[in-house]
Every structure is written in structure tokens, then in C-alpha cells.
Design an enzyme around this catalytic site. Structure first.
Site, PDB file in Angstrom:
ATOM      1  N   SER A 160       0.842  -1.194   0.000  1.00 37.87           N
ATOM      2  CA  SER A 160       0.000   0.000   0.000  1.00 37.87           C
ATOM      3  C   SER A 160       0.886   1.256   0.000  1.00 37.87           C
ATOM      4  O   SER A 160       1.655   1.457  -0.938  1.00 37.87           O
ATOM      5  CB  SER A 160      -0.944  -0.068   1.204  1.00 37.87           C
ATOM      6  OG  SER A 160      -2.019   0.809   1.060  1.00 37.87           O
ATOM      7  N   ASP A 314      -8.591  -6.360  -5.030  1.00 35.85           N
ATOM      8  CA  ASP A 314      -8.367  -5.039  -4.436  1.00 35.85           C
ATOM      9  C   ASP A 314      -9.184  -3.973  -5.170  1.00 35.85           C
ATOM     10  O   ASP A 314      -9.083  -3.843  -6.393  1.00 35.85           O
ATOM     11  CB  ASP A 314      -6.863  -4.716  -4.520  1.00 35.85           C
ATOM     12  CG  ASP A 314      -6.457  -3.554  -3.633  1.00 35.85           C
ATOM     13  OD1 ASP A 314      -7.259  -2.626  -3.455  1.00 35.85           O
ATOM     14  OD2 ASP A 314      -5.324  -3.581  -3.128  1.00 35.85           O
ATOM     15  N   HIS A 343      -7.747  -5.354  -0.621  1.00 33.14           N
ATOM     16  CA  HIS A 343      -6.548  -4.609  -0.235  1.00 33.14           C
ATOM     17  C   HIS A 343      -5.935  -5.138   1.067  1.00 33.14           C
ATOM     18  O   HIS A 343      -4.727  -5.064   1.263  1.00 33.14           O
ATOM     19  CB  HIS A 343      -6.891  -3.130  -0.101  1.00 33.14           C
ATOM     20  CG  HIS A 343      -5.687  -2.259   0.053  1.00 33.14           C
ATOM     21  ND1 HIS A 343      -4.739  -2.151  -0.938  1.00 33.14           N
ATOM     22  CD2 HIS A 343      -5.233  -1.493   1.082  1.00 33.14           C
ATOM     23  CE1 HIS A 343      -3.771  -1.341  -0.532  1.00 33.14           C
ATOM     24  NE2 HIS A 343      -4.049  -0.934   0.690  1.00 33.14           N
TER      25      HIS A 343
END
Lengths: 369, 369
Positions: A160, A314, A343
Site C-alpha cells: 500500500s 483489491d 486490499h
């Protein structure tokens, strides 16, 4: 001037709190340690402001070899700390401290490093300057080179916002990064991901107790933090996770248990301004700032053997976003991981997701470059 | 009692507003008309409360045949009115008023029918009772049978909450519905879609000007409505729409133009309580309430030839959600429509999406059943 007349000793209710920032036991050695501190006297941010005594918290595992050729750098994601990445470090894992010297740096604004909540006026709390991914990466570069004398990183990886830092490292210091593994994150923040940031930000700033970022108690912003947590729940996983109640596999007994026990429990202890600092950084991530906006040119600079590693469901950083990046990186492969956790696949709520991430790290480290 | 002493004539500032609800020119014949009104003396809601003088606004196109065998019912989605569905009615389209008698009913709570904003105390505004999809469908059934004497509908179709009403019709009155076309909507609201409702609700209720639903000016809740609009932007389309800037094809000149000109302009004129009424209804939609929670049994009741019609990139009601429904409906096909517009494919911002929806309606109407 006699001692009792110095400003520090003047009887001023709350002065100690103001001088050191907001107290929050969440950001402590007890909760997130042990960690070390690396301080820079005056650190100039890309946006022009200066952070005095800018301090990067970090943790290391293993020992740096005499040749200084076994270092791995693993920055963390939004709302996380170095502690959260430790689950991927261990003797039975790819990131084996018997083999590698693993450095887990903390983001500026992440709560352990210099952050809005622990910075005194006039630049603390709601006055904290905007920080960019490149600021973190330049600070980490100083830590790596000046503190440890490392000139080459066997691997930079991250999830991320950790992936955003990984890309910034690989583009900014291509000769230093031998391997790169961005996980569920892209070289330039996708527009939809930026809309998520906007919604998360509004969730916090619309809470009247936020008070323009100058609250005295971060926990008073509870409603805003909970709204923020629930928007993350909405976008952070996948529709299948909810439809098939796959969260039960992670030990949650009911939907309510999952909402409170996972999403609220994660975000409610945090400092709102720290989150907003990271959120701005996340939204504005873009490695092509060094090439005048030319993403292809920026990614073309990468020398690292790169595994672009999306989670296939995601919704924030989509599979397609990763495909676009991968096509522009010279020596790269796309290694999607299939999970209903979207995610949040990185957290290992499904142990097989974590195994797959660990395997992929191992495969990349085993490649000779 | 002399005339000047009746309560209605007593000088009371604001009384006329209180007696008739909140003024909002948006919900008017000028903006959403022409529409007709069908009133029910006392309408008992499934949750137990009674709406006195419950009124359903509706529009019709074409003429009902002498045999009353050419009727189509087309309810609308969240935040919409009958006006929004008129784009699918026309001489060159499948829903040709020369051939069909097309009824476009308005939801309770939708703003034109009985709704929180136009209902006087003690049940108006924040005191408005919870309304279910089944309440709308039972009210529409009265309209269809009592006002028009129709016993058979050639087609019931609808998008999003319109699909929820379509399913409720097909399960509750299976012998009346010959064909059904739920578009981007499911028989039981997906959990993720419910989380979206929660976030939308919090966006509005966290605005201090919402005042527990007892504001005097709906436009004072502007920040909450805008936050609500921006969360819709986040989930309502697809990542590809933003990545590839496909919104430019719809005539928007910049991202800012798209955010203000599409999302804010759509939602800001609306009444917050009306939206919240629809939102609760949306979240709790579940046709299996009539079969004790057994969705397979409920969908097994459907006699209609059914085209389950998802937009393939929809993040709110996903392709997989539609696949699950379709498998449980006896005489059904899955007809996904490919678009970057996600849930908002129905608006026809890409004309080919609208053509594809229209074609699918035509194909279903052409099937002999």
C-alpha cells in the site's frame, strides 16, 4: 535570570502537553516497540517547509554483514507502524534475520516518527506541514547510508503506502535497489484511491470535535474516526468477503464483532492528524514528479528486478492499475495473489494469503540479479 | 366556534410550513413532472406504522389496451424519481408508448410520493417511519389493480432500488409478472451494499445542521450532502472510469467539473431525510422475508421470464451477486452489460450502455411467455 523565572518553569496549566504535543499511549515503545530513533537536525521537506529535529523511528532484525550486502528495507502502510510488518520477519520465513539485515522504518506522520501529534507548536497538530512519499524515502536514505553505511539494498518491499515508498526508492535510487516488491500499491496513486482519501479525510474533519486539527483529546474525535474506519471497511476488502462471510475464518463471530473488533479497534486509538498527514501523502504519491509527470520515463529508470504484486480483488489499487505499472518496468513480473480480502490481503487473516506473500518474497530474493 | 378561532387560522409564524412539511422546489411538477397522484386513505406499513393519506406519484406513457394486456411497470432507483426513467421510454425504443402502457411509480420517501420532507408532524422529517420495499410494491399493486384494473404486467423492470422492487414484485405477485428485468440490483441487499448505505447515512447525520432530522432548511445540510455525494462517486462507478478519464466522453472537462457537475449537482438539491428514508429501505431489501429467510425458496417462486442484468464493473451490486441470484430463478438468463460506468451504467453517460440496456429490454419483451 533566576531559574524560577524561565518560561519552562512558569506555572502554566497544560504547558508540558503543549510543548511535547498530544499524549497518546498508542504510539509508544510498549505498544509498537522496541524501536530505535534516528534524528536529523533540520530536514527540508519537498514542499519547502523544514522539520526541526525530524526523527525517524525504526526497527531492525538480523545483523548487517561485514560486506553490508544483506540489507532489506520494508516500509509500512497507511495507519500502520513498523510493528505491523514484523509478522513477515522470522526464521521460518523468507525475511529470515539469520540471513538478512531487515530495516523497518516508520513514516513521518506515522505516529512513532516525527508526526503531527508529537510535534510542538507552531508546526504540530493541525499546523503540521504536508509531507510527501519522497520525504520519507530521502529520510530513509539518510538512515540507511549515514547510520549504517549501506550502499545497496537486496530488496525494498512494502504494502500500500509501503509500495508507494518502494516505487519511490526504485525510481529515485535505482542503482541502490537490487530487487523491488510493491504489494497492492502503485507508482502513481490512482484517482479512485484519491477519492477514497478525500472521503476518509472528510469523515474525520466533519467531526466537530476535530476542531480544525487542534483538539486536545484525540479520542474525542471518536465519531469521525469510526466513520473513517467504516469507509475503510467498505473499500478495503471485497464484496465476496462479505457475501461469503469469509471473515468468520479469521475468528470473528458476527458481523458486528467484525466491524467493532477489526475496523473500529484498528483505527479508534489513532491520532486523527497523524492519519490526515499520511492520507495527504498517500493521495499525492507519484514517482513521475522526478520526470515532469512522465510515468513511463520514471518507471523506465528502475533497475531492480521487480515483482508487481497485487491482490486480485483489491478495489483501491486494482489489478488493472498494477498491470499498467508492470508494463512500464523493464525487468518485472506481475504476481497477483488471489484472495477475498482485497486490499487487506496483507494482514494474513487468511493464512494462505500470508504464505503466498512470503513465498513471493522468497522467490524474488532467490533470483540472482 | 367562529371561523377566526379555528387552529388553522390562528396566527402562527411558520405554521403553514410545519403543516405541509419542508418546502423544496426540487420535488415539483416543474422539475419532475408531469406526474399524477394516487392516494390511499390509510396505508399500513410492514413495520406496523400507518401513513395517513399516503400518496404515490406516478407518470404513465401510452394507452392501456382494452384487454389491459400491454402494461409495463418501471419503478426508480435511490435518489431518483419517475422522471429519471423516462429516458428509456420513446417511440424509437423498446418501451414504445405506441405499443405499451408504461407506468413509472415513485417510491414512498422519494420526494414526489409521500416522503419525510412533505409530511406534516408528528410523522414528518426525522420522525418518518421506516419503509420497506414491500410497502412500495404493495402500494404500486393497489395503484395498478385499483386505479387501472390491470391484472397482468408484461414486464416489471428497474435499476438498483428499482431492481429490488422488481424482485419483490416477481416474488410477491408471481402470477401477475410475465417478465422481469432487474438491472444492477439484487433480491437481497448485499452486505457490502449495506455498508455503503451506512457510510452514506453517516455522511448526512454527522453534519451538525442535520439536527436529528429536524432541520428547517435542507440546503443547510450541504456539507453532509456533499460528503454523501463523494462517497457515491467512490463506489458508484469503477476504477477504470477514473483511470482512463472516461468521464470526458460524457462532456465533463476536468475532474473538478465532473465532481461538481455530476455528483454534487445530482445530490445537493435533495432532501436529506428523503434520502435517509430510501437508504434504510435499500439496506433492508430482502425478498426472502416472505419465506422466513429462505432466498432460494423465494426466488424459486418467480414465474416471470427473467433477465438478470448486471453492469460488469459494478462495485455495489457485483456481477457475482447477480450470478448467485440468477442461479436460483427458474426461467432466467444472465445478461451482463460491459461498461466502465459501474453501477451508474444506467444513466447512459456512455450512449452504448443505454443502447445495450434498451436492446435487452427489447429482447425480453420479444420473448413469448
Amino acid at each position: 535570570m533566576s531559574e524560577e523565572h524561565t518560561p519552562a518553569d512558569a506555572p502554566s496549566p497544560g504547558a508540558s502537553k503543549i510543548q511535547t504535543g498530544i499524549e497518546n499511549d498508542y504510539y509508544s515503545q510498549e505498544v509498537h516497540g522496541p524501536f530505535e530513533l534516528f534524528s536529523m537536525d533540520a530536514f527540508e521537506l519537498e514542499e519547502g517547509e523544514t522539520l526541526r529535529n525530524c526523527t525517524i523511528a525504526y526497527t531492525t532484525f538480523g545483523e548487517l554483514s561485514d560486506e553490508k550486502d544483506n540489507a532489506v528495507l520494508f516500509p509500512h502502510m497507511y495507519s500502520g507502524t513498523s510493528k505491523d510488518m514484523e509478522i513477515y520477519v522470522g526464521e521460518e520465513m523468507a525475511l529470515d534475520p539469520n540471513e538478512y539485515f531487515i530495516v523497518l522504518p516508520n513514516q513521518i506522520g506515522g505516529g512513532l516518527s516525527t508526526s503531527p501529534h508529537n510535534t510542538p507548536p507552531p508546526v504540530g497538530q493541525g499546523d503540521f506541514p504536508d509531507v510527501r512519499i519522497s520525504d520519507d524515502v530521502r529520510a530513509q536514505h539518510k538512515l540507511i547510508t549515514e547510520e549504517f553505511g549501506i550502499e545497496e539494498l537486496q530488496l525494498v518491499l512494502g504494502w500500500s503506502m509501503g509500495a508507494q515508498q518502494t516505487y519511490e526508492w526504485a525510481v529515485r535510487y535505482p542503482e541502490m535497489v537490487k530487487r523491488a516488491m510493491p504489494i497492492s500499491g502503485t507508482a502513481r496513486n490512482p484517482v479512485l484511491s484519491g477519492l477514497l482519501v478525500d472521503a476518509l479525510r472528510t469523515a474525520i474533519t466533519s467531526d466537530p470535535n476535530w476542531e480544525g486539527g487542534h483538539y486536545t483529546d484525540p479520542h474525542a474525535v471518536r465519531e469521525g474516526l469510526q466513520h473513517h474506519a467504516r469507509i475503510w471497511a467498505l473499500m478495503g476488502t471485497s464484496s465476496a468477503l462479505w457475501r461469503d462471510e469469509e471473515w468468520r475464518e479469521a475468528g470473528f463471530s458476527s458481523l458486528s464483532d467484525f466491524m467493532y473488533g477489526m475496523w473500529d479497534e484498528w483505527f479508534l486509538p489513532m491520532d486523527p492528524n497523524d492519519l490526515l498527514c499520511m492520507a495527504w501523502k498517500w493521495k499525492h504519491a507519484d514517482v513521475s514528479r522526478v520526470t515532469g509527470g512522465d510515468l513511463e520515463e520514471a518507471l523506465g529508470r528502475i533497475e531492480a528486478r521487480t515483482y508487481v504484486t497485487p491482490f486480485d480483488t483489491d478495489m483501491v489499487f486494482t489489478l488493472e492499475d498494477h498491470e499498467d505499472d508492470e508494463e512500464m518496468i523493464p525487468d518485472s513480473d506481475l504476481n497477483p495473489i488471489s484472495t477475498p480480502w482485497g486490499h487487506f490481503g496483507m494482514f494474513g487473516f487468511d493464512p494462505s494469503d500470508m504464505e503466498r506473500v512470503d513465498e513471493t518474497i522468497g522467490e524474488l530474493l532467490d533470483e540472482s540479479v
